[in-house]
Design a protein around this motif. Structure first.
Motif, PDB file in Angstrom:
ATOM      1  N   ILE A  72       0.861  -1.171   0.000  1.00  0.00           N
ATOM      2  CA  ILE A  72       0.000   0.000   0.000  1.00  0.00           C
ATOM      3  C   ILE A  72       0.904   1.230   0.000  1.00  0.00           C
ATOM      4  N   ARG A  73       0.808   1.986  -1.069  1.00  0.00           N
ATOM      5  CA  ARG A  73       1.691   3.128  -1.279  1.00  0.00           C
ATOM      6  C   ARG A  73       0.932   4.433  -1.089  1.00  0.00           C
ATOM      7  N   THR A  74       1.567   5.332  -0.379  1.00  0.00           N
ATOM      8  CA  THR A  74       1.118   6.725  -0.332  1.00  0.00           C
ATOM      9  C   THR A  74       2.331   7.562  -0.682  1.00  0.00           C
ATOM     10  N   GLY A  75       2.166   8.414  -1.648  1.00  0.00           N
ATOM     11  CA  GLY A  75       3.304   9.206  -2.112  1.00  0.00           C
ATOM     12  C   GLY A  75       4.348   8.315  -2.745  1.00  0.00           C
ATOM     13  N   ASP A  76       5.587   8.448  -2.258  1.00  0.00           N
ATOM     14  CA  ASP A  76       6.696   7.718  -2.883  1.00  0.00           C
ATOM     15  C   ASP A  76       7.141   6.481  -2.120  1.00  0.00           C
ATOM     16  N   ARG A  77       6.344   6.046  -1.128  1.00  0.00           N
ATOM     17  CA  ARG A  77       6.792   4.868  -0.376  1.00  0.00           C
ATOM     18  C   ARG A  77       5.619   3.996   0.061  1.00  0.00           C
ATOM     19  N   ALA A  78       5.928   2.739   0.311  1.00  0.00           N
ATOM     20  CA  ALA A  78       4.928   1.813   0.844  1.00  0.00           C
ATOM     21  C   ALA A  78       4.853   2.021   2.348  1.00  0.00           C
ATOM     22  N   VAL A  79       3.636   2.175   2.858  1.00  0.00           N
ATOM     23  CA  VAL A  79       3.445   2.407   4.290  1.00  0.00           C
ATOM     24  C   VAL A  79       2.817   1.208   4.988  1.00  0.00           C
ATOM     25  N   ALA A  80       2.261   0.288   4.217  1.00  0.00           N
ATOM     26  CA  ALA A  80       1.608  -0.887   4.787  1.00  0.00           C
ATOM     27  C   ALA A  80       1.484  -1.928   3.692  1.00  0.00           C
ATOM     28  N   ALA A  81       0.866  -3.025   4.035  1.00  0.00           N
ATOM     29  CA  ALA A  81       0.556  -4.072   3.057  1.00  0.00           C
ATOM     30  C   ALA A  81      -0.848  -4.574   3.339  1.00  0.00           C
ATOM     31  N   ALA A  82      -1.456  -5.158   2.326  1.00  0.00           N
ATOM     32  CA  ALA A  82      -2.779  -5.760   2.459  1.00  0.00           C
ATOM     33  C   ALA A  82      -2.703  -7.183   1.948  1.00  0.00           C
ATOM     34  N   ASP A  83      -3.247  -8.099   2.729  1.00  0.00           N
ATOM     35  CA  ASP A  83      -3.307  -9.494   2.326  1.00  0.00           C
ATOM     36  C   ASP A  83      -4.726  -9.853   1.924  1.00  0.00           C
ATOM     37  N   THR A  84      -4.830 -10.726   0.931  1.00  0.00           N
ATOM     38  CA  THR A  84      -6.109 -11.296   0.539  1.00  0.00           C
ATOM     39  C   THR A  84      -5.986 -12.814   0.612  1.00  0.00           C
ATOM     40  N   VAL A  85      -7.120 -13.469   0.839  1.00  0.00           N
ATOM     41  CA  VAL A  85      -7.151 -14.925   0.919  1.00  0.00           C
ATOM     42  C   VAL A  85      -8.295 -15.450   0.064  1.00  0.00           C
ATOM     43  N   LEU A  86      -8.152 -16.697  -0.338  1.00  0.00           N
ATOM     44  CA  LEU A  86      -9.193 -17.344  -1.124  1.00  0.00           C
ATOM     45  C   LEU A  86     -10.158 -18.037  -0.176  1.00  0.00           C
ATOM     46  N   THR A  87     -11.430 -17.699  -0.288  1.00  0.00           N
ATOM     47  CA  THR A  87     -12.477 -18.326   0.517  1.00  0.00           C
ATOM     48  C   THR A  87     -13.429 -19.058  -0.422  1.00  0.00           C
ATOM     49  N   ALA A  88     -14.442 -19.680   0.140  1.00  0.00           N
ATOM     50  CA  ALA A  88     -15.447 -20.368  -0.677  1.00  0.00           C
ATOM     51  C   ALA A  88     -16.168 -19.392  -1.599  1.00  0.00           C
ATOM     52  N   ASP A  89     -16.202 -18.115  -1.211  1.00  0.00           N
ATOM     53  CA  ASP A  89     -16.867 -17.084  -2.017  1.00  0.00           C
ATOM     54  C   ASP A  89     -15.912 -16.364  -2.959  1.00  0.00           C
ATOM     55  N   GLY A  90     -14.663 -16.775  -3.011  1.00  0.00           N
ATOM     56  CA  GLY A  90     -13.687 -16.135  -3.884  1.00  0.00           C
ATOM     57  C   GLY A  90     -12.643 -15.375  -3.082  1.00  0.00           C
ATOM     58  N   TRP A  91     -11.868 -14.542  -3.772  1.00  0.00           N
ATOM     59  CA  TRP A  91     -10.804 -13.764  -3.121  1.00  0.00           C
ATOM     60  C   TRP A  91     -11.415 -12.661  -2.286  1.00  0.00           C
ATOM     61  N   THR A  92     -10.892 -12.518  -1.051  1.00  0.00           N
ATOM     62  CA  THR A  92     -11.411 -11.504  -0.146  1.00  0.00           C
ATOM     63  C   THR A  92     -10.270 -10.870   0.649  1.00  0.00           C
ATOM     64  N   PHE A  93     -10.492  -9.624   1.053  1.00  0.00           N
ATOM     65  CA  PHE A  93      -9.533  -8.899   1.881  1.00  0.00           C
ATOM     66  C   PHE A  93      -9.381  -9.618   3.219  1.00  0.00           C
ATOM     67  N   SER A  94      -8.146  -9.726   3.697  1.00  0.00           N
ATOM     68  CA  SER A  94      -7.876 -10.378   4.979  1.00  0.00           C
ATOM     69  C   SER A  94      -7.453  -9.370   6.046  1.00  0.00           C
ATOM     70  N   ARG A  95      -6.403  -8.570   5.749  1.00  0.00           N
ATOM     71  CA  ARG A  95      -5.890  -7.650   6.772  1.00  0.00           C
ATOM     72  C   ARG A  95      -4.934  -6.629   6.182  1.00  0.00           C
ATOM     73  N   PHE A  96      -4.805  -5.507   6.894  1.00  0.00           N
ATOM     74  CA  PHE A  96      -3.737  -4.541   6.664  1.00  0.00           C
ATOM     75  C   PHE A  96      -2.694  -4.783   7.739  1.00  0.00           C
ATOM     76  N   PHE A  97      -1.438  -4.544   7.425  1.00  0.00           N
ATOM     77  CA  PHE A  97      -0.393  -4.641   8.442  1.00  0.00           C
ATOM     78  C   PHE A  97       0.803  -3.818   8.009  1.00  0.00           C
ATOM     79  N   GLU A  98       1.693  -3.593   8.958  1.00  0.00           N
ATOM     80  CA  GLU A  98       2.960  -2.921   8.659  1.00  0.00           C
ATOM     81  C   GLU A  98       4.052  -3.613   9.454  1.00  0.00           C
ATOM     82  N   GLY A  99       5.265  -3.188   9.278  1.00  0.00           N
ATOM     83  CA  GLY A  99       6.383  -3.801   9.977  1.00  0.00           C
ATOM     84  C   GLY A  99       7.595  -3.886   9.082  1.00  0.00           C
ATOM     85  N   PRO A 100       8.636  -4.583   9.536  1.00  0.00           N
ATOM     86  CA  PRO A 100       9.901  -4.594   8.805  1.00  0.00           C
ATOM     87  C   PRO A 100       9.831  -5.264   7.442  1.00  0.00           C
TER      88      PRO A 100
END
Length: 194
Positions: A72-100
């Motif tokens: 997840i980018r704002t301006g010129d750098r990534a500030v976080a990430a977003a994970d998606t997972v496959l469920t019975a209903d298809g691909w869905t958002f799982s979580r936002f996170f940050e860290g090293p």
């Protein structure tokens, strides 16, 4: 640019865009960088996330796709990430996170982009070592959701890497496999005797 980023499934991207536009999803994520970000946030560099399930010299390796990760980018750098997972209903958002791993992934991608050989970037998790690597797949046109590391593929351990494994140093998969095989203990079944 030698990196050929595979396209993420459209529903995975849509689910991240929906979560980014939801104040509730962003607020509940408790990622300070995302909460205070100025300007629009956009998901970029979708990377398939695979897990290394088995590393034995006799049985080979087994990997499986567990999701897609977007920086997840704002301006010129990534500030976080977003994970998606496959469920019975298809691909869905799982979580936002940050860290090293966010800055480490960006650094590894920049290093890989400077290489002369074309690669397809993926992420490979080695749960038994609490290790995440940038997997540079030698076939840039392959389906990012399938396959397993080939002999000439490169693995770049992301920081923080386990003790004794240098972060941001590319290793041929065949060179790193014996280290992983030796260090990842086989999982014991509950109730089995020693």
């Amino acid at each position: 640019m030698p990196l050929h980023v595979p396209p993420a499934p459209a529903p995975a991207l849509r689910s991240v865009l929906t979560a980014l536009s939801s104040p509730t999803a962003v607020r509940e994520a408790r990622t300070p960088s995302l909460l205070v970000a100025q300007g629009p946030a956009s998901p970029e560099l979708p990377l398939p996330v695979h897990v290394l399930d088995r590393t034995t010299p006799d049985s080979g390796t087994t990997t499986r796709l567990t999701g897609w990760r977007f920086l997840i980018r704002t301006g010129d750098r990534a500030v976080a990430a977003a994970d998606t997972v496959l469920t019975a209903d298809g691909w869905t958002f799982s979580r936002f996170f940050e860290g090293p791993y966010i800055t480490s992934t960006e650094l590894a991608l920049r290093q890989a982009d400077a290489m002369t050989q074309p690669y397809q970037p993926r992420l490979l998790s080695v749960p038994g070592l609490y290790m995440l690597t940038l997997w540079l797949h030698g076939d840039p046109t392959a389906d990012g959701a399938t396959g397993h590391p080939g002999a000439t593929d490169l693995l770049v351990p992301l920081a923080p890497a386990p003790p004794g494994i240098a972060a941001h140093r590319p290793h041929r998969f065949t060179d790193l496999l014996p280290v992983l095989t030796h260090r990842v203990a086989p999982t014991r079944l509950l109730g089995s005797s020693a």
